[in-house]
Design an enzyme around this catalytic site. Structure first.
Site, PDB file in Angstrom:
ATOM      1  N   GLY A   1      26.753 -52.090  61.084  1.00  0.00           N
ATOM      2  CA  GLY A   1      25.652 -53.047  61.133  1.00  0.00           C
ATOM      3  C   GLY A   1      26.046 -54.287  61.920  1.00  0.00           C
ATOM      4  O   GLY A   1      26.834 -54.221  62.867  1.00  0.00           O
ATOM      5  N   SER A   2      25.537 -55.433  61.465  1.00  0.00           N
ATOM      6  CA  SER A   2      25.630 -56.660  62.266  1.00  0.00           C
ATOM      7  C   SER A   2      27.056 -57.083  62.583  1.00  0.00           C
ATOM      8  O   SER A   2      27.271 -57.803  63.556  1.00  0.00           O
ATOM      9  CB  SER A   2      24.927 -57.786  61.533  1.00  0.00           C
ATOM     10  OG  SER A   2      23.626 -57.386  61.203  1.00  0.00           O
ATOM     11  N   THR A   3      28.045 -56.683  61.764  1.00  0.00           N
ATOM     12  CA  THR A   3      29.409 -57.121  62.084  1.00  0.00           C
ATOM     13  C   THR A   3      29.838 -56.570  63.440  1.00  0.00           C
ATOM     14  O   THR A   3      30.703 -57.132  64.095  1.00  0.00           O
ATOM     15  CB  THR A   3      30.418 -56.672  61.001  1.00  0.00           C
ATOM     16  OG1 THR A   3      30.314 -55.262  60.833  1.00  0.00           O
ATOM     17  CG2 THR A   3      30.160 -57.364  59.677  1.00  0.00           C
TER      18      THR A   3
END
Lengths: 604, 245
Positions: free
Chosen positions: A318-320
């Site tokens: 995801g966003s990481t």
């Protein structure tokens, strides 16, 4: 020779004077003619010869034909061969504190025929062994000569039993693997089975190094079981197993384990992991998972809790993962942190319409703002400035889809589709961290690369292996790969600092006095080809942001209470990072974080 | 013996005598040597006795030496066996002691002990620069509520007391440790109870909250010392003494 002479005796030619005896008439022909000394001599000679023949025959039979077999049988009765078990090597943390050691233990055995009063004996022993006296009494009654009463008791407890002086109660020496800190680092160290062989974790992965080589001793046993000094005696010494020193710091590991266990319980999550890394050496300082187990008694533990989730469980980052996209875009000169992006509410790529986590109208964000707000659409727009092929080469250099190099049992390499298989929607999906799988250590390694000025150092967990003879073998030499330039890494770090600002997604990760840089992630978990409600909440960050010494990655899988990485994972990051900063003596740098505008234009 | 030599001792018959006679002086030279009766060689009684004694002595000495060697080997075997028993007993003892040390120095046990002494984990990492006395980081308070039982500075006697209490708890077979399921609230309650009990036994109470009482205690010099030390992060347990703030 003697056999033939015996046969010849009757037919031997008579002595020359023998015919004269023929004159003696009937009486002299009787058997009792032994009065004649010559006949008597002949008879005695014959008897002696026969006996000697028997003896010699027997002697030849025993010595010549069955000799060696009989001799070895005789020696075998005295000869005793005992195995000299090799002591299993210890596993210690980076400071040498033992995490797994092997100690002397005893099995208590009983000869039921010697126990006159099983009930009394059981009553005396039950409190020491912490068992039910009635059950123990039943075990002691009967006619069996050998039964186990208790296994693996400590020498102190055996001494207490021996002091009772119960007839028919005996001991049997054995050894026991002990984990002095219980569940501390249990998911790294692993566990051993009843036979003392490693079944999980590094106990399994390093079985060969830890086990050593068993020896044997053979001697002839005299009275009382002592060795007969002059008799044959061979001894092959056992070679003790090697001691393995990990890169783990016990104190950081403890705090990380406590913090993740509390958060997993509070969020009613399925599981959680924390990875603490030194970005300059790639050494893993803590690798905590929750729920965990106690390797001293894992009979009731769930097998899923006994592996190492930080390495075996993969999830969509995801966003990481947007940090990789930003680093690639900046490194290629596609944009700088203040570059302006106008982001619509939805974006169609291929046959798919992409959204942000929150529905919004048109946003006017800088590149730093895209990262701080974690905008999927903004990331897609930014990534299109470098193209899919360049992006692919960057994420592979960051270690996606490749083994971590830890060689941990049960480790998963994650999944990153081969570039030739990418569809029109693959690239825009990958740039914000969906459509690929990574484990927590791989994800932490990305941030360690940014922390280490763009140089990726392969993670390691084994510091050194010390053999029984004192030879020290260092763990695998870390490989270094330049992924992005030092300037890019520095720029990305300052952008990541904005995430932790009060306008970003993770103000809860802030540590007063320190500059912290990091990124939240709230990735949806793929179910049957689509995405359900379940998420993986994460936060990965570093401190101090201007001179990073430590990287901490936190993952919380399928929380039921709470959802966002900034809300669930950031507080655990803070706990773990504070403990690591204190333990590693990393003082604050005392500098002030630069402010990068997140928005531009009229609402900026 | 060569043929020539045999010739020299041949009996002389007439023909040869004539031959020899013609040879004159040479004959006289070749005449056979004088033979004399040698008395029969008898073994001397005395020397035979000595020999027997010698052999007997050697045999006897050999036996004695064998016996001595065997005895010493056998007693060596006993010593080896005894020392092995002793070694295993000492190994067991060493293991028991190191197990005790491991259990005591485990982070879980240290945390429990520190809490029992009224300590709390420090929040923000704070460093004291010994060079210029400046403080790096932001110190924060222990958040002790004014109504809570007041923690007191530890004395060496306290440490002994805590150890005594904890030792009694470590009696189970292999180290029982506080795992991640360890309940800090319960430990706090236990610590508070312990602190109250100890307070009654020890009259002097030092307040670490910012009250005049603390200031008074600080004057004694005893309280100010640990207060300063608290600002330096301790590495071992991740716990520091509660800083004044």
């Amino acid at each position: 020779m003697s056999r033939s002479s015996a046969n010849q005796t009757p037919t031997r030619p008579r002595p020359t004077r023998a015919p004269s005896s023929d004159y003696r008439g009937p009486v002299d022909r009787e058997w009792i003619s032994l009065g004649d000394h010559r006949k008597r001599n002949t008879a005695i000679l014959a008897i002696v010869a026969i006996i000697l023949t028997i003896f010699i025959g027997r002697l030849i039979e025993l010595q010549g034909f069955r000799g060696s077999a009989l001799a070895s049988e005789a020696t075998g009765q005295r000869l005793k061969e005992i195995a000299l078990p090799a002591a299993r090597g210890a596993i210690t943390d980076a400071a040498g504190n033992p995490l797994a050691v092997t100690v002397q233990a005893y099995n208590v055995t009983a000869d039921q025929t010697l126990i006159a009063d099983p009930v009394a004996a059981a009553a005396a022993m039950a409190p020491i062994l912490s068992v039910d006296p009635a059950a123990l009494a039943a075990r002691l009654s009967g006619t069996r000569r050998f039964v186990y009463v208790a296994k693996n008791i400590t020498p102190e407890n055996w001494q207490r039993i021996a002091d009772l002086q119960l007839p028919g109660i005996l001991k049997e020496g054995t050894s026991k693997r002990v984990y002095p800190d219980g569940s501390l680092a249990a998911n790294i160290v692993g566990f051993v089975g009843a036979d003392g062989k490693g079944l999980g974790g590094l106990e399994l992965g390093l079985q060969k190094e830890l086990a050593g080589t068993d020896g044997t001793q053979t001697y002839e046993r005299g009275q009382g079981g002592r060795a007969i000094p002059t008799a044959q005696h061979t001894k092959v010494e056992a070679v003790a197993g090697s001691t393995v020193k990990l890169t783990i710091d016990r104190d950081i590991q403890y705090v990380a384990q406590q913090a993740i266990a509390e958060q997993v319980a509070a969020a009613h999550a399925q599981s959680g992991t924390v990875v603490v890394m030194d970005p300059h050496t790639g050494k893993i300082l803590a690798l905590a998972t929750a729920p965990t187990f106690d390797p001293n008694d894992f009979s009731k533990a769930r097998s899923s809790d006994m592996g190492n989730r930080a390495l075996s469980d993969v999830y969509e980052p995801g966003s990481t993962a947007k940090t990789m996209t930003m680093a690639a875009v900046i490194d290629q000169g596609g944009a700088n942190p203040t570059s302006a992006f106008t982001i619509p509410g939805t974006l169609k790529r291929g046959d798919k319409v992409f959204h942000d986590d929150v529905a919004h109208g048109t946003w006017h964000l800088t590149l730093a703002g895209i990262l701080a707000k974690s905008s999927n659409l903004g990331t897609i727009l930014a990534s299109e400035r470098i193209g899919s092929r360049t992006f692919n080469s960057y994420i592979r250099k960051f270690g996606m889809g490749a083994p971590t190099g830890l060689n941990f049992p049960g480790e998963s390499d994650g999944v990153l589709p081969a570039y030739k298989d990418w569809s029109q929607t693959t690239f825009p999906t990958l740039v914000f961290g969906q459509g690929m799988n990574v484990n927590t250590v791989q994800a932490a390694s990305v941030y360690a690369t940014i922390a280490n000025d763009g140089v990726r150092v392969t993670p390691s967990i084994i510091d050194s292996v010390t053999a029984a003879d004192g030879t020290v073998t260092p763990g695998t030499t870390p490989e270094e790969t330049v992924v992005v330039s030092a300037k890019t890494a520095k720029t990305v770090r300052s952008m990541l600092e904005m995430v932790v600002s009060k306008d970003g997604t993770a103000p809860k990760a802030r540590i007063p006095g320190y500059r912290v840089a990091g990124k939240t992630g709230t990735a949806q978990v793929a179910v049957n080809g689509g995405y359900g409600r379940d998420v993986v909440a994460s936060f990965i960050g570093m401190a101090p942001a201007d001179k990073p010494e430590l990287v901490v990655a936190v993952t919380i899988v399928k929380p039921r209470v709470g959802r966002w990485g900034g809300q669930l994972a950031a507080p655990v990051f803070k706990e773990g990072m504070m403990s690591a900063l204190k333990t590693r003596h990393v003082p604050p740098t005392g500098t002030v974080a630069p402010q990068i505008p997140l928005k531009f234009g009229k609402n900026g | 013996m060569s043929a020539n030599a045999r010739k020299l001792v041949e009996p002389i018959n007439e023909s040869t005598a004539t031959e020899y006679a013609t040879q004159g002086a040479k004959v006289r030279k070749l005449s056979r040597p004088d033979l004399k009766l040698v008395s029969q060689l008898r073994p001397e009684k005395a020397s035979r006795g000595v020999f027997a004694l010698l052999v007997g002595g050697l045999l006897g000495a050999g036996l004695v030496v064998m016996l001595l060697i065997n005895t010493s080997l056998a007693s060596g075997a006993f010593v080896v066996s005894e020392l092995q028993t002793q070694k295993s007993a000492l190994t067991v003892e060493a293991q028991a002691l190191s197990k005790e040390v491991d259990a005591m120095s485990s982070p879980a046990n240290l945390e429990a002990k520190a809490r029992a002494l009224g300590m709390k984990p420090s929040k923000n990492p704070v460093f004291l620069n010994l060079g210029d006395g400046s403080i790096l980081g932001k110190p924060n308070g222990a958040n002790v509520s004014p109504n809570a039982p007041l923690p007191r500075l530890a004395t060496p006697a306290d440490l002994t007391a805590v150890e005594a209490v904890d030792n009694s708890a470590v009696t189970s077979d292999f180290p029982t440790t506080v795992g991640p399921n360890y309940d800090p609230a319960a430990a706090d309650a236990a610590a508070a109870g312990a602190a109250t009990a100890e307070d009654s036994a020890w009259g002097e109470i030092v307040d670490v909250t910012d009250t005049p009482k603390a200031a008074r205690a600080g004057k004694s010099g005893k309280a100010s010392q640990p207060g300063k030390k608290a600002k330096i992060a301790k590495s071992d347990s991740g716990l520091t003494a509660t800083p004044i703030g």
